[in-house]
Design a protein around this motif. Structure first.
Motif, PDB file in Angstrom:
ATOM      1  N   VAL A   5       0.855  -1.039   0.042  1.00 14.45           N
ATOM      2  CA  VAL A   5      -0.103  -0.066   0.028  1.00 14.45           C
ATOM      3  C   VAL A   5       0.913   1.362  -0.070  1.00 14.45           C
ATOM      4  O   VAL A   5       0.757   1.927  -1.030  1.00 14.45           O
ATOM      5  CB  VAL A   5      -1.043  -0.041   1.199  1.00 14.45           C
ATOM      6  CG1 VAL A   5      -1.804   1.304   1.234  1.00 14.45           C
ATOM      7  CG2 VAL A   5      -1.870  -1.184   1.180  1.00 14.45           C
ATOM      8  N   SER A   6       1.739   1.485   0.849  1.00 15.10           N
ATOM      9  CA  SER A   6       2.631   2.617   0.855  1.00 15.10           C
ATOM     10  C   SER A   6       3.722   2.507   0.007  1.00 15.10           C
ATOM     11  O   SER A   6       4.340   3.398  -0.449  1.00 15.10           O
ATOM     12  CB  SER A   6       2.898   2.941   2.485  1.00 15.10           C
ATOM     13  OG  SER A   6       3.881   1.637   3.040  1.00 15.10           O
ATOM     14  N   ALA A   7       4.408   1.300  -0.317  1.00 13.92           N
ATOM     15  CA  ALA A   7       5.588   1.044  -1.090  1.00 13.92           C
ATOM     16  C   ALA A   7       5.068   1.578  -2.588  1.00 13.92           C
ATOM     17  O   ALA A   7       6.059   1.823  -3.275  1.00 13.92           O
ATOM     18  CB  ALA A   7       5.749  -0.411  -1.098  1.00 13.92           C
ATOM     19  N   ALA A   8       3.792   1.365  -2.801  1.00 17.41           N
ATOM     20  CA  ALA A   8       3.628   1.726  -4.209  1.00 17.41           C
ATOM     21  C   ALA A   8       3.104   3.118  -4.353  1.00 17.41           C
ATOM     22  O   ALA A   8       2.662   3.696  -5.582  1.00 17.41           O
ATOM     23  CB  ALA A   8       2.437   0.852  -4.594  1.00 17.41           C
ATOM     24  N   LEU A   9       3.165   3.930  -3.445  1.00 16.90           N
ATOM     25  CA  LEU A   9       2.769   5.335  -3.593  1.00 16.90           C
ATOM     26  C   LEU A   9       3.798   6.028  -4.223  1.00 16.90           C
ATOM     27  O   LEU A   9       4.828   5.636  -4.621  1.00 16.90           O
ATOM     28  CB  LEU A   9       2.780   5.995  -2.114  1.00 16.90           C
ATOM     29  CG  LEU A   9       1.531   5.595  -1.149  1.00 16.90           C
ATOM     30  CD1 LEU A   9       2.022   6.533   0.344  1.00 16.90           C
ATOM     31  CD2 LEU A   9       0.368   6.165  -1.799  1.00 16.90           C
ATOM     32  N   PRO A  10       3.261   7.092  -5.010  1.00 18.36           N
ATOM     33  CA  PRO A  10       4.234   7.957  -5.795  1.00 18.36           C
ATOM     34  C   PRO A  10       5.750   8.162  -4.871  1.00 18.36           C
ATOM     35  O   PRO A  10       5.220   8.479  -3.613  1.00 18.36           O
ATOM     36  CB  PRO A  10       3.547   9.225  -6.196  1.00 18.36           C
ATOM     37  CG  PRO A  10       2.030   8.696  -6.228  1.00 18.36           C
ATOM     38  CD  PRO A  10       2.058   7.680  -5.196  1.00 18.36           C
ATOM     39  N   GLY A  11       6.716   7.648  -5.385  1.00 16.79           N
ATOM     40  CA  GLY A  11       7.963   8.015  -4.537  1.00 16.79           C
ATOM     41  C   GLY A  11       8.260   6.857  -3.771  1.00 16.79           C
ATOM     42  O   GLY A  11       9.414   6.807  -3.075  1.00 16.79           O
ATOM     43  N   GLY A  12       7.479   5.896  -3.601  1.00 17.56           N
ATOM     44  CA  GLY A  12       7.643   4.885  -2.792  1.00 17.56           C
ATOM     45  C   GLY A  12       8.510   3.733  -3.404  1.00 17.56           C
ATOM     46  O   GLY A  12       8.552   3.964  -4.936  1.00 17.56           O
TER      47      GLY A  12
END
Lengths: 144, 144, 144, 144
Positions: free
Chosen positions: C72-79
């Motif tokens: 979820v957070s790893a695939a955020l923009p910039g993750g």
């Protein structure tokens, strides 16, 4: 038995040697028991259409639990499997050259070969299958 | 220069050695100058999602003529390549680990690595790139 | 360990009981270690979009060897994994609710749950995971 | 009538019992009147190619409002439905084993079975259809 990358490389090498002996260039794929690709080699000058075909012949042999050569006549119009090659998003290949790898009566993977005639593709695949059988025939195995 | 299967195997071996040194399992693909797969190896226990990702990182590096690491920030919202990863039927990968193979200033193929962190994937790919450069730097070559 | 249909049904039942206790309707899928579907149940009134999502959450948990909640957070923009959800023909799901099933430290399958909030989907999936662990903890197992 | 998950499970159980009696392993799917999957079970050792085929046989039976066995000859070269299996992104299956579930002369869902010969798949599907009919024939029903 889980097919390791080391085993897959040995199977590819057996197939490539056979193809070289026959003077042909092949695309060759090894998949695991879930149908997922372990290794693929395209011999120099082998057809690029054969990339998909080899991978999917290997997949088909595992997914349908038969050598793909068995599908050739079964998938003819009027045959018992007519139309099967439009299922599974076109992954089913009804050309010879895909053969399951069997250990202790269980399918543990598959090989797919594409690039020459189906008869030649089958001959190349069989060289790898024979090599696999020679690797896996152990005293314990022969008692099963 | 056309990358032969023999060269592709040597590149895979260089990458696999690097991955083993690092204690990681990788999916590794080599494509030719047309972006077509020459060889693929999945190391034991490497992720099956990495099959598609490694092949398409290699393809992307050739098809967009850049290391895929260059796309990471370019494809961010507001970046110059935002949205590029939904073109080409999803074959464009915007994660690091795809690197073009260059000979005489021309892209002759690409390598794609997937399975660990992007930094690790890049490190493994770079081991193969360095090996490729060592193979192709010859006196004749430096005169071109 | 190979997950049998009997085991898969028991896992679905555990998940369905949890969902009923919470008053929600879920789509729930169990896949094997190759990511291939073993069983799927859509509870009455569960979302039809959840069919694909549940199956692919289960697949993703096996194919990337992580709970999908980690993405979820790893695939955020910039993750570190930005863009991963457009690989693999869109089969990667970056919503929580896909969890690998682990036996003897090896991923032997996965569960995917979709239909409610991610927090609820995860809670339902975890009920099945706990049940799986209770099934598979044996004296032999605890020694590994 | 809307087919509940409870009903779908009962239909799967009827089909699985029939398959076990016949000594075969089947992939079995139940879809609703919208063609959307309600439940799927893959019996131990059933073919993984059958996952897609079973789901799409069930879908086809609802989407074309016929048993898929009716398409076998209709889809032959020269037949009235030749080519139909390449429409709908390949979801149409022209192999027997998909049967609509009918209540009060209306199609309320479908069952799809794959894994053995078409004749066997049809026999397994019919066991579930007969069970469905026994469930839904009520005095109130016969008055409609």
């Amino acid at each position: 038995m889980i097919i390791s990358l080391r085993t897959a490389k040995a199977l590819l090498e057996a197939a490539e040697k056979q193809a070289m002996t026959m003077g042909i260039s092949e695309d060759i794929a090894i998949v695991d028991e879930g149908g997922n690709l372990i290794a693929f080699h395209r011999m120099d000058n082998a057809k690029i259409a054969g990339i998909d075909i080899a991978v999917n012949k290997a997949w088909t042999s595992v997914a349908l639990q038969v050598p793909t050569a068995n599908l050739v006549s079964a998938a003819l119009p009027g045959g018992p499997s007519f139309g099967i090659n439009t299922t599974n998003q076109g992954r089913i290949v009804i050309l010879g050259g895909g053969i399951p790898l069997i250990y202790n009566k269980r399918i543990v993977g598959g090989i797919g070969v594409s690039g020459a005639t189906s008869a030649q593709d089958i001959e190349v695949a069989n060289a790898a299958v024979r090599f696999f059988e020679s690797m896996t025939i152990t005293p314990a195995n022969t008692n099963n």
